[in-house]
Motif scaffolding. Sequence first.
Motif, PDB file in Angstrom:
ATOM      1  N   ILE A  41       0.845  -1.194   0.000  1.00  0.00           N
ATOM      2  CA  ILE A  41       0.000   0.000   0.000  1.00  0.00           C
ATOM      3  C   ILE A  41       0.878   1.241   0.000  1.00  0.00           C
ATOM      4  O   ILE A  41       0.673   2.167  -0.772  1.00  0.00           O
ATOM      5  N   SER A  42       1.859   1.204   0.840  1.00  0.00           N
ATOM      6  CA  SER A  42       2.751   2.356   0.931  1.00  0.00           C
ATOM      7  C   SER A  42       3.451   2.600  -0.410  1.00  0.00           C
ATOM      8  O   SER A  42       3.511   3.721  -0.888  1.00  0.00           O
ATOM      9  N   ARG A  43       3.914   1.547  -1.005  1.00  0.00           N
ATOM     10  CA  ARG A  43       4.614   1.661  -2.299  1.00  0.00           C
ATOM     11  C   ARG A  43       3.669   2.200  -3.377  1.00  0.00           C
ATOM     12  O   ARG A  43       4.053   3.043  -4.180  1.00  0.00           O
ATOM     13  N   SER A  44       2.442   1.686  -3.367  1.00  0.00           N
ATOM     14  CA  SER A  44       1.443   2.148  -4.328  1.00  0.00           C
ATOM     15  C   SER A  44       1.161   3.641  -4.159  1.00  0.00           C
ATOM     16  O   SER A  44       1.041   4.385  -5.142  1.00  0.00           O
ATOM     17  N   GLN A  45       1.101   4.072  -2.900  1.00  0.00           N
ATOM     18  CA  GLN A  45       0.837   5.497  -2.647  1.00  0.00           C
ATOM     19  C   GLN A  45       2.019   6.357  -3.093  1.00  0.00           C
ATOM     20  O   GLN A  45       1.828   7.433  -3.651  1.00  0.00           O
ATOM     21  N   VAL A  46       3.192   5.848  -2.857  1.00  0.00           N
ATOM     22  CA  VAL A  46       4.399   6.591  -3.270  1.00  0.00           C
ATOM     23  C   VAL A  46       4.420   6.720  -4.792  1.00  0.00           C
ATOM     24  O   VAL A  46       4.657   7.797  -5.345  1.00  0.00           O
ATOM     25  N   ARG A  47       4.119   5.625  -5.451  1.00  0.00           N
ATOM     26  CA  ARG A  47       4.094   5.625  -6.922  1.00  0.00           C
ATOM     27  C   ARG A  47       3.080   6.650  -7.445  1.00  0.00           C
ATOM     28  O   ARG A  47       3.388   7.439  -8.342  1.00  0.00           O
ATOM     29  N   GLU A  48       1.916   6.626  -6.841  1.00  0.00           N
ATOM     30  CA  GLU A  48       0.862   7.567  -7.254  1.00  0.00           C
ATOM     31  C   GLU A  48       1.326   9.015  -7.076  1.00  0.00           C
ATOM     32  O   GLU A  48       1.123   9.860  -7.942  1.00  0.00           O
ATOM     33  N   THR A  49       1.963   9.266  -5.958  1.00  0.00           N
ATOM     34  CA  THR A  49       2.445  10.620  -5.657  1.00  0.00           C
ATOM     35  C   THR A  49       3.537  11.034  -6.650  1.00  0.00           C
ATOM     36  O   THR A  49       3.542  12.171  -7.134  1.00  0.00           O
ATOM     37  N   VAL A  50       4.424  10.108  -6.949  1.00  0.00           N
ATOM     38  CA  VAL A  50       5.519  10.394  -7.893  1.00  0.00           C
ATOM     39  C   VAL A  50       4.952  10.710  -9.272  1.00  0.00           C
ATOM     40  O   VAL A  50       5.317  11.702  -9.908  1.00  0.00           O
ATOM     41  N   ILE A  51       4.016   9.870  -9.728  1.00  0.00           N
ATOM     42  CA  ILE A  51       3.432  10.067 -11.067  1.00  0.00           C
ATOM     43  C   ILE A  51       2.702  11.407 -11.124  1.00  0.00           C
ATOM     44  O   ILE A  51       2.834  12.160 -12.094  1.00  0.00           O
ATOM     45  N   ARG A  52       1.980  11.710 -10.065  1.00  0.00           N
ATOM     46  CA  ARG A  52       1.243  12.983 -10.042  1.00  0.00           C
ATOM     47  C   ARG A  52       2.217  14.167 -10.077  1.00  0.00           C
ATOM     48  O   ARG A  52       1.988  15.144 -10.784  1.00  0.00           O
ATOM     49  N   ALA A  53       3.290  14.036  -9.334  1.00  0.00           N
ATOM     50  CA  ALA A  53       4.282  15.129  -9.276  1.00  0.00           C
ATOM     51  C   ALA A  53       4.907  15.355 -10.654  1.00  0.00           C
ATOM     52  O   ALA A  53       5.053  16.506 -11.096  1.00  0.00           O
ATOM     53  N   VAL A  54       5.239  14.275 -11.346  1.00  0.00           N
ATOM     54  CA  VAL A  54       5.842  14.403 -12.691  1.00  0.00           C
ATOM     55  C   VAL A  54       4.810  14.978 -13.663  1.00  0.00           C
ATOM     56  O   VAL A  54       5.120  15.856 -14.475  1.00  0.00           O
ATOM     57  N   ASN A  55       3.588  14.502 -13.574  1.00  0.00           N
ATOM     58  CA  ASN A  55       2.547  14.985 -14.486  1.00  0.00           C
ATOM     59  C   ASN A  55       2.188  16.454 -14.271  1.00  0.00           C
ATOM     60  O   ASN A  55       1.691  17.101 -15.188  1.00  0.00           O
ATOM     61  N   ASN A  56       2.445  16.939 -13.069  1.00  0.00           N
ATOM     62  CA  ASN A  56       2.144  18.349 -12.797  1.00  0.00           C
ATOM     63  C   ASN A  56       3.218  19.302 -13.340  1.00  0.00           C
ATOM     64  O   ASN A  56       3.017  20.509 -13.325  1.00  0.00           O
ATOM     65  N   LEU A  57       4.318  18.749 -13.791  1.00  0.00           N
ATOM     66  CA  LEU A  57       5.384  19.619 -14.340  1.00  0.00           C
ATOM     67  C   LEU A  57       4.920  20.228 -15.663  1.00  0.00           C
ATOM     68  O   LEU A  57       4.135  19.602 -16.388  1.00  0.00           O
ATOM     69  N   PRO A  58       5.413  21.426 -15.996  1.00  0.00           N
ATOM     70  CA  PRO A  58       5.120  21.967 -17.335  1.00  0.00           C
ATOM     71  C   PRO A  58       5.623  21.006 -18.421  1.00  0.00           C
ATOM     72  O   PRO A  58       6.602  20.273 -18.197  1.00  0.00           O
ATOM     73  N   GLU A  59       4.949  21.033 -19.591  1.00  0.00           N
ATOM     74  CA  GLU A  59       5.194  20.020 -20.636  1.00  0.00           C
ATOM     75  C   GLU A  59       6.666  19.854 -21.022  1.00  0.00           C
ATOM     76  O   GLU A  59       7.179  18.731 -21.082  1.00  0.00           O
ATOM     77  N   ASN A  60       7.339  20.974 -21.304  1.00  0.00           N
ATOM     78  CA  ASN A  60       8.738  20.883 -21.742  1.00  0.00           C
ATOM     79  C   ASN A  60       9.648  20.338 -20.634  1.00  0.00           C
ATOM     80  O   ASN A  60      10.585  19.590 -20.898  1.00  0.00           O
ATOM     81  N   MET A  61       9.330  20.732 -19.422  1.00  0.00           N
ATOM     82  CA  MET A  61      10.095  20.256 -18.268  1.00  0.00           C
ATOM     83  C   MET A  61       9.883  18.753 -18.083  1.00  0.00           C
ATOM     84  O   MET A  61      10.815  17.996 -17.833  1.00  0.00           O
ATOM     85  N   LYS A  62       8.635  18.356 -18.258  1.00  0.00           N
ATOM     86  CA  LYS A  62       8.259  16.950 -18.081  1.00  0.00           C
ATOM     87  C   LYS A  62       8.972  16.070 -19.123  1.00  0.00           C
ATOM     88  O   LYS A  62       9.524  15.022 -18.779  1.00  0.00           O
ATOM     89  N   MET A  63       8.969  16.538 -20.374  1.00  0.00           N
ATOM     90  CA  MET A  63       9.625  15.763 -21.431  1.00  0.00           C
ATOM     91  C   MET A  63      11.123  15.651 -21.137  1.00  0.00           C
ATOM     92  O   MET A  63      11.704  14.557 -21.270  1.00  0.00           O
ATOM     93  N   ALA A  64      11.734  16.751 -20.708  1.00  0.00           N
ATOM     94  CA  ALA A  64      13.171  16.727 -20.403  1.00  0.00           C
ATOM     95  C   ALA A  64      13.460  15.767 -19.248  1.00  0.00           C
ATOM     96  O   ALA A  64      14.433  14.996 -19.297  1.00  0.00           O
ATOM     97  N   VAL A  65      12.615  15.783 -18.226  1.00  0.00           N
ATOM     98  CA  VAL A  65      12.805  14.896 -17.067  1.00  0.00           C
ATOM     99  C   VAL A  65      12.664  13.438 -17.477  1.00  0.00           C
ATOM    100  O   VAL A  65      13.492  12.593 -17.115  1.00  0.00           O
ATOM    101  N   ILE A  66      11.634  13.142 -18.276  1.00  0.00           N
ATOM    102  CA  ILE A  66      11.405  11.741 -18.696  1.00  0.00           C
ATOM    103  C   ILE A  66      12.586  11.232 -19.525  1.00  0.00           C
ATOM    104  O   ILE A  66      13.083  10.121 -19.304  1.00  0.00           O
ATOM    105  N   LEU A  67      13.038  12.066 -20.461  1.00  0.00           N
ATOM    106  CA  LEU A  67      14.161  11.637 -21.318  1.00  0.00           C
ATOM    107  C   LEU A  67      15.444  11.465 -20.502  1.00  0.00           C
ATOM    108  O   LEU A  67      16.241  10.565 -20.767  1.00  0.00           O
ATOM    109  N   SER A  68      15.624  12.333 -19.525  1.00  0.00           N
ATOM    110  CA  SER A  68      16.838  12.258 -18.718  1.00  0.00           C
ATOM    111  C   SER A  68      16.782  11.079 -17.735  1.00  0.00           C
ATOM    112  O   SER A  68      17.728  10.307 -17.633  1.00  0.00           O
TER     113      SER A  68
END
Lengths: 178, 185
Positions: B115-142
Motif C-alpha cells: 500500500i505504501s509503495r502504491s501510494q508513493v508511486r501515485e504521488t511520484v506520477i502525479r508530481a511528474v505529471n504536474n510539471l510543465p510540458e517541456n520540463m516533463k519531457m526533459a525529465v522523462i528523457l533524462s
Amino acid sequence: MGCQKIQEMLPAYQDGALNGSEVKDIEEHLLVCKSCRNMNRALKEAWDALEIWDDVDVPERSRKTIVSRLPEQRKMYWAKIVLPVAAALVIVFGITLKFSWMKSERQMQMPVPAPAQLSAEQPDIDEDDLIANLHILQDEEFYDSLEELVKIDYLPLVEEPKQEETDKERSSLDVPLT
Amino acid sequence: MEETDIALMALIKEGEVKAFELLLSRHQKSVYNLALRFLGDPDDAEDIMQNTFIRVYKASQTYTPEAKFTTWLYTIVKNLCFNVLRSRRSAEIISMDSEYLPELPARTEDPIERISRSQVRETVIRAVNNLPENMKMAVILSKYHDLQYDEIAAIMGCTVNAVKLRVHRAKIILAKELKGISRET
C-alpha cells in the motif's frame, strides 16, 4: 551567497556542472546551513524516487498491427513516386496538345487578304506574269485580275453602252427584208 | 554480430521486413513508455508507438543517419506527443493524467508495504505529471531514457543550457512535492 541562491544552484552542483569556486562556496555553505543540507538531500531523494515509476510492457496486438500495416505503406511509397510523375506527364502532354490545337485554329482563322488589300500591300505586281496567266485563272480570279489591270491603267475603263444606243445600232444594221 | 540500428534501416530500405521487426523489438518498449509517461493514456501511447514505427518504415527509403538513431526516433515520438497535446487542448479535453496508474509488478511484499509503495508511486506520477510540458519531457528523457543533455536538446530542438535549466528547475519542484516521500519506499 544566501540560501535561496544556494538552493537554486544545488541541482547543478549535483550534476557536477559548476566551476571550482562555486563548488567551494556551496560546500562551505552546506557545512553551516541545515536547511540547505536538507534541500540537497531532498533533491537527490526525489530524483531517486522517480525510479518507482517502472516501465510497462507493450500490448502484443500493437506490434501485430504495425507489422500488418507495412505492405500498404510500401504501396503508398511507390504511389507517392509514380503518381506525381504520371500527373506531370499528363500535364505536359495536355499543354502540348492545347498549344498545337490553338496554333492550328489560329492559322484557320487568319483572314484571307482581299485583292484590294493585296494590291495595297503588294504594290509591285508583275504585270507580265498576270497577263500571261490570265487564261488559267478561274472566273472570279479573272475578273479580279481585270480589275487589277484597270487599276494599274493597263486596260482602259470601257463604259458599258446604254440599252437605247445598243438598240439603235442594231436597228441601223438591220437589213430590210425584201 | 548484432546489427546496428542504422544498418537495420539500410536493410529495411531494401524491403527486409525481418530487419524492421528486429528494430521494433529493440525500441518498442522505450517508445511506448515515453509516450505513456508523457501523455498518461495507454491508448494514446499505443497510437503513438504505431505511428512512430510506421513513420520509421516509410522514412527508411530516404533516411540518412545524421545523428544517433535513438535521437531521431525520440524526436518523432516527442513531435507526435506534442501533437496529441495540441489536439487535446483544441478539443478541450482535460487530461486526467493522475487517473492512469500502471499496475504494480508482482512482488513479495507484505500488504502494508505494498500500500505504501502504491501510494508513493501515485504521488511520484502525479508530481511528474504536474510539471510543465517541456520540463516533463526533459525529465522523462533524462531519468527514464538515460539521455545526455545534448541529446535531449537535439530531440527537443533547444539549447543544452535550456535543457539543463528545465531539468534543474524540475528537480527543485519535485524535491518540494516529494519531500520525505522517498524515505517511505
